[in-house]
Structure formats: structure tokens, C-alpha cells
Design a protein around this motif. Structure first.
Motif, PDB file in Angstrom:
ATOM      1  N   GLY A 196      23.805  16.363  27.995  1.00  0.00           N
ATOM      2  CA  GLY A 196      23.028  17.672  27.363  1.00  0.00           C
ATOM      3  C   GLY A 196      21.480  17.126  27.181  1.00  0.00           C
ATOM      4  O   GLY A 196      21.274  17.867  26.877  1.00  0.00           O
ATOM      5  N   LYS A 197      21.455  16.042  27.623  1.00  0.00           N
ATOM      6  CA  LYS A 197      19.996  15.512  27.184  1.00  0.00           C
ATOM      7  C   LYS A 197      19.068  15.849  28.439  1.00  0.00           C
ATOM      8  O   LYS A 197      19.054  16.733  29.029  1.00  0.00           O
ATOM      9  N   LYS A 198      17.754  16.376  27.491  1.00  0.00           N
ATOM     10  CA  LYS A 198      16.653  16.533  28.367  1.00  0.00           C
ATOM     11  C   LYS A 198      16.244  16.223  29.261  1.00  0.00           C
ATOM     12  O   LYS A 198      16.245  15.120  29.099  1.00  0.00           O
ATOM     13  N   TYR A 199      15.714  16.897  30.115  1.00  0.00           N
ATOM     14  CA  TYR A 199      14.831  16.074  31.403  1.00  0.00           C
ATOM     15  C   TYR A 199      13.869  16.693  32.170  1.00  0.00           C
ATOM     16  O   TYR A 199      14.186  17.912  32.053  1.00  0.00           O
ATOM     17  N   SER A 200      12.910  15.943  32.852  1.00  0.00           N
ATOM     18  CA  SER A 200      11.892  16.632  33.312  1.00  0.00           C
ATOM     19  C   SER A 200      13.026  16.781  35.160  1.00  0.00           C
ATOM     20  O   SER A 200      12.698  15.396  35.583  1.00  0.00           O
ATOM     21  N   SER A 201      12.853  17.603  35.459  1.00  0.00           N
ATOM     22  CA  SER A 201      13.286  17.887  37.314  1.00  0.00           C
ATOM     23  C   SER A 201      12.680  17.513  38.336  1.00  0.00           C
ATOM     24  O   SER A 201      12.207  16.472  39.356  1.00  0.00           O
ATOM     25  N   SER A 202      11.119  17.279  37.374  1.00  0.00           N
ATOM     26  CA  SER A 202       9.689  16.861  38.421  1.00  0.00           C
ATOM     27  C   SER A 202       9.615  14.597  38.434  1.00  0.00           C
ATOM     28  O   SER A 202       9.180  14.219  39.521  1.00  0.00           O
ATOM     29  N   THR A 203      10.178  14.183  37.398  1.00  0.00           N
ATOM     30  CA  THR A 203       9.806  13.266  37.295  1.00  0.00           C
ATOM     31  C   THR A 203      10.838  12.618  37.038  1.00  0.00           C
ATOM     32  O   THR A 203      10.765  11.093  37.160  1.00  0.00           O
ATOM     33  N   ASP A 204      11.766  12.570  36.420  1.00  0.00           N
ATOM     34  CA  ASP A 204      13.263  12.432  35.083  1.00  0.00           C
ATOM     35  C   ASP A 204      13.959  12.046  37.034  1.00  0.00           C
ATOM     36  O   ASP A 204      15.292  11.563  36.011  1.00  0.00           O
ATOM     37  N   THR A 210      20.850  22.896  38.248  1.00  0.00           N
ATOM     38  CA  THR A 210      19.851  23.368  37.555  1.00  0.00           C
ATOM     39  C   THR A 210      19.284  24.190  38.059  1.00  0.00           C
ATOM     40  O   THR A 210      18.691  25.009  39.003  1.00  0.00           O
ATOM     41  N   GLN A 211      18.782  25.403  37.531  1.00  0.00           N
ATOM     42  CA  GLN A 211      17.472  26.964  37.505  1.00  0.00           C
ATOM     43  C   GLN A 211      16.615  27.322  36.878  1.00  0.00           C
ATOM     44  O   GLN A 211      15.218  27.644  37.011  1.00  0.00           O
ATOM     45  N   THR A 212      16.173  25.955  36.454  1.00  0.00           N
ATOM     46  CA  THR A 212      14.919  25.374  35.776  1.00  0.00           C
ATOM     47  C   THR A 212      13.590  25.014  37.028  1.00  0.00           C
ATOM     48  O   THR A 212      14.107  24.978  37.640  1.00  0.00           O
ATOM     49  N   SER A 213      12.237  25.745  36.914  1.00  0.00           N
ATOM     50  CA  SER A 213      11.440  25.160  37.699  1.00  0.00           C
ATOM     51  C   SER A 213      10.804  23.764  37.273  1.00  0.00           C
ATOM     52  O   SER A 213      11.478  22.737  35.693  1.00  0.00           O
ATOM     53  N   ASP A 214       9.780  23.003  38.260  1.00  0.00           N
ATOM     54  CA  ASP A 214       9.878  21.788  37.682  1.00  0.00           C
ATOM     55  C   ASP A 214       9.306  21.484  37.227  1.00  0.00           C
ATOM     56  O   ASP A 214       8.292  20.065  36.328  1.00  0.00           O
ATOM     57  N   ASP A 215       8.267  22.446  36.313  1.00  0.00           N
ATOM     58  CA  ASP A 215       7.463  21.880  35.067  1.00  0.00           C
ATOM     59  C   ASP A 215       8.568  22.602  33.919  1.00  0.00           C
ATOM     60  O   ASP A 215       8.067  22.030  32.409  1.00  0.00           O
ATOM     61  N   SER A 256      25.668  14.203  42.550  1.00  0.00           N
ATOM     62  CA  SER A 256      25.078  14.460  43.786  1.00  0.00           C
ATOM     63  C   SER A 256      23.958  15.049  43.902  1.00  0.00           C
ATOM     64  O   SER A 256      23.824  15.563  43.026  1.00  0.00           O
ATOM     65  N   GLN A 257      23.075  15.155  44.901  1.00  0.00           N
ATOM     66  CA  GLN A 257      21.912  15.514  44.755  1.00  0.00           C
ATOM     67  C   GLN A 257      21.474  17.503  45.257  1.00  0.00           C
ATOM     68  O   GLN A 257      21.886  17.708  44.253  1.00  0.00           O
ATOM     69  N   ALA A 258      23.109  17.949  46.336  1.00  0.00           N
ATOM     70  CA  ALA A 258      23.306  19.436  45.970  1.00  0.00           C
ATOM     71  C   ALA A 258      24.056  19.437  45.187  1.00  0.00           C
ATOM     72  O   ALA A 258      23.921  20.950  44.691  1.00  0.00           O
ATOM     73  N   GLY A 259      24.841  18.745  44.480  1.00  0.00           N
ATOM     74  CA  GLY A 259      25.562  19.035  42.852  1.00  0.00           C
ATOM     75  C   GLY A 259      24.290  19.880  41.799  1.00  0.00           C
ATOM     76  O   GLY A 259      24.441  20.490  40.240  1.00  0.00           O
ATOM     77  N   LEU A 260      23.458  18.998  41.292  1.00  0.00           N
ATOM     78  CA  LEU A 260      22.571  18.991  40.136  1.00  0.00           C
ATOM     79  C   LEU A 260      21.963  20.160  40.761  1.00  0.00           C
ATOM     80  O   LEU A 260      21.510  21.002  39.852  1.00  0.00           O
ATOM     81  N   LYS A 261      21.166  20.330  42.168  1.00  0.00           N
ATOM     82  CA  LYS A 261      19.959  21.047  42.482  1.00  0.00           C
ATOM     83  C   LYS A 261      21.662  22.709  41.773  1.00  0.00           C
ATOM     84  O   LYS A 261      20.706  23.634  41.896  1.00  0.00           O
ATOM     85  N   THR A 262      22.481  22.612  42.154  1.00  0.00           N
ATOM     86  CA  THR A 262      23.128  24.295  41.838  1.00  0.00           C
ATOM     87  C   THR A 262      23.590  24.317  41.218  1.00  0.00           C
ATOM     88  O   THR A 262      23.083  25.704  40.141  1.00  0.00           O
ATOM     89  N   PRO A 290      23.403  18.589  32.614  1.00  0.00           N
ATOM     90  CA  PRO A 290      25.155  19.537  32.989  1.00  0.00           C
ATOM     91  C   PRO A 290      26.141  18.855  32.241  1.00  0.00           C
ATOM     92  O   PRO A 290      27.003  18.835  32.009  1.00  0.00           O
ATOM     93  N   GLN A 291      26.100  16.502  32.193  1.00  0.00           N
ATOM     94  CA  GLN A 291      27.110  15.837  31.859  1.00  0.00           C
ATOM     95  C   GLN A 291      26.834  15.427  29.888  1.00  0.00           C
ATOM     96  O   GLN A 291      28.027  15.790  29.433  1.00  0.00           O
TER      97      GLN A 291
END
Length: 259
Positions: free
Chosen positions: A138-146, A124-129, A116-122, A135-136
Motif C-alpha cells: 500500500g505504499k505510494k510509488y511513481s510508475s515512471s521512476t520507481d 496499475t490503472q494510473t498514468s506514469d505522472d 512480475s512485470q505483467a502482473g503489476l501492469k494489470t 498492491p502488496q
């Protein structure tokens, strides 16, 4: 419906349609956040004429590379919904909220995990850059594009469509097939080889003349040496004009000067 003048067939009668199917795993999504059964997408790609409105719904899907398999958390609740309807099939693994179409859900395009969008935001502590960890899995992703929204609003879908078109314009052109590429390379190599041979430097005339003189002088010396030999010594050497003896079992594969 017999086309005998008694009725006029509408679009549903003229276009071959497919009944809607319930979402069944494997479930996939495209760059526009739409959900599909993977089997249906494969059928569509194999025979696009089998779906009357397929081009309208998923015409932007060119191949299986344009879809992502989703890792969905199944809803284990067996109790019926408060309104008596069937429970949603999937939930958010972080908040346990049901995917009922009212709560916005997103998926990570790098791994396919759905939250859920709210659950992932909760969580995620890093910035968009900065890169975050799923959290499920452990693979890396970018909050701005992925992060792509599932079943987005028309405005969000338009934005996602623009992003998809921009990314496809940046894709490298398709590679040529092996045979065509080999033919093209061979066609380019032939003149190159010719050019290389033409550019090969010729032998120095003075060196060539000296080589010929040495060869002729050695030949003359050999002829003089043989002329001074007696008949007995000459008979020791093999005469090419003499008929060679047949090899026997005992001499086969061995060398003898007198054979």
C-alpha cells in the motif's frame, strides 16, 4: 600448480575467488536490478580484496544506501519442475508465476516489493505522472521512476546505469564531520566577533562627563555628612579598621549592626 616450471597458473589460481551462493533472505537489489545476498554485500564492503571480481560485479555499490531489501514471496510448491530441476525459490504474489528467469520481474524501489512485470501492469490503472499504491504493502510509488527491472537485458541495464549516474550527480555533497565543521565555524566567528566589537558605538562624551560629575558630587556630599556626625553616632556604624568579633553558635549566620 607448484609454480616449479611444470605449469603456468591462470587467473583462477592467482585471484582469490568466492564460491557462488544460493539466494537466501535477506535478498537485496541495486539500481541496476541485480540480485545479491545482503550478507555478501556487507562482506564485500568490509573487505573488497576478498572478492577477485567484486569491483566488476558490484563496484557501483558504495554503501548499504545503494541497495534495497526486497520483499519476495516464497514459492510454497514442493513438487519438482517438469524437467526434474529444482523449483524456483520465489513467485509473483499477484499471478503466482515463478521467478525462473524467463518471465520478466520488477521491484518497486520505494518499498522493495517484487512482482512480475505483467502482473503489476494489470493492477496499475494510473498514468506514469500519477502516484500509484503498491498492491502488496500500500505504499505510494511513481510508475515512471520507481519501477526497476530485475536481471535486465544489456540494453535495459545500460539505460538503468545512465539513470543511476544522473541521479548521483544530483545528490548533495557529503557533509563535513562535526569537528571539522565546528573548527570552520569557529574560525569564521572570531573575526565576526571582533568586527562586532569594533563596530560597537562609543559612549557620547557629554554623557560620560555628566556621569562623572554626578558621581563626584555624590561622593562629596557623603563625605560632608560623615564629617558632621558625632563620635557616638559614628560608633554605631561598622568600622572597617576595627577587628571583627568571632561569631558564636547563637549569632552564626545572623546580621547585627554591633557585632
Amino acid at each position: 600448480m607448484g609454480n616449479d616450471g611444470g605449469s603456468i597458473p591462470d587467473r583462477r589460481d592467482l585471484v582469490k575467488s568466492k564460491p557462488k551462493r544460493k539466494l537466501e533472505e535477506p535478498v537485496v537489489s541495486c539500481a541496476l536490478g541485480k540480485l545479491y545476498n545482503k550478507d555478501s554485500i556487507i562482506e564485500y564492503l568490509l573487505d573488497k580484496s576478498a572478492y577477485g571480481d567484486g569491483e566488476t560485479i558490484c563496484g557501483h555499490i558504495r554503501s548499504l544506501k545503494d541497495i534495497k531489501k526486497l520483499n519476495l514471496a516464497p514459492n510454497s510448491s514442493r513438487a519438482p519442475a517438469p524437467d526434474g530441476s529444482e523449483r524456483p525459490q520465489f513467485i509473483c504474489p499477484l499471478t503466482l508465476r515463478e521467478m525462473n528467469g524467463l518471465i520478466p520481474f520488477v521491484y518497486v524501489s520505494s518499498c522493495g516489493c517484487v512482482f512480475s512485470q505483467a502482473g503489476l501492469k494489470t493492477v496499475t490503472q494510473t498514468s506514469d505522472d500519477e502516484l500509484s499504491l503498491c498492491p502488496q504493502c500500500g505504499k505510494k510509488y511513481s510508475s515512471s521512476t520507481d519501477i526497476l527491472q530485475l536481471n535486465p537485458s544489456p540494453e535495459e541495464e545500460g539505460r538503468m546505469c545512465e539513470l543511476m549516474v544522473r541521479q548521483r550527480l544530483l545528490e548533495p555533497p557529503p557533509k563535513k564531520s562535526g569537528k571539522k565543521r565546528k573548527a570552520a565555524v569557529d574560525g569564521e566567528e572570531e573575526p565576526a566577533k571582533k568586527k562586532k566589537e569594533d563596530a560597537k558605538p562609543s559612549l557620547n562624551p557629554s554623557v560620560a562627563a555628566a556621569s562623572r560629575a554626578v558621581t563626584s558630587s555624590l561622593a562629596m556630599e557623603e563625605a560632608k555628612r560623615k564629617a558632621g556626625m558625632s563620635a557616638a553616632i559614628k560608633s554605631l556604624y561598622d568600622n572597617p579598621d576595627r577587628e571583627k568579633r568571632k561569631e558564636t553558635f547563637t549569632t552564626m549566620g545572623t546580621f547585627t549592626r554591633y557585632a
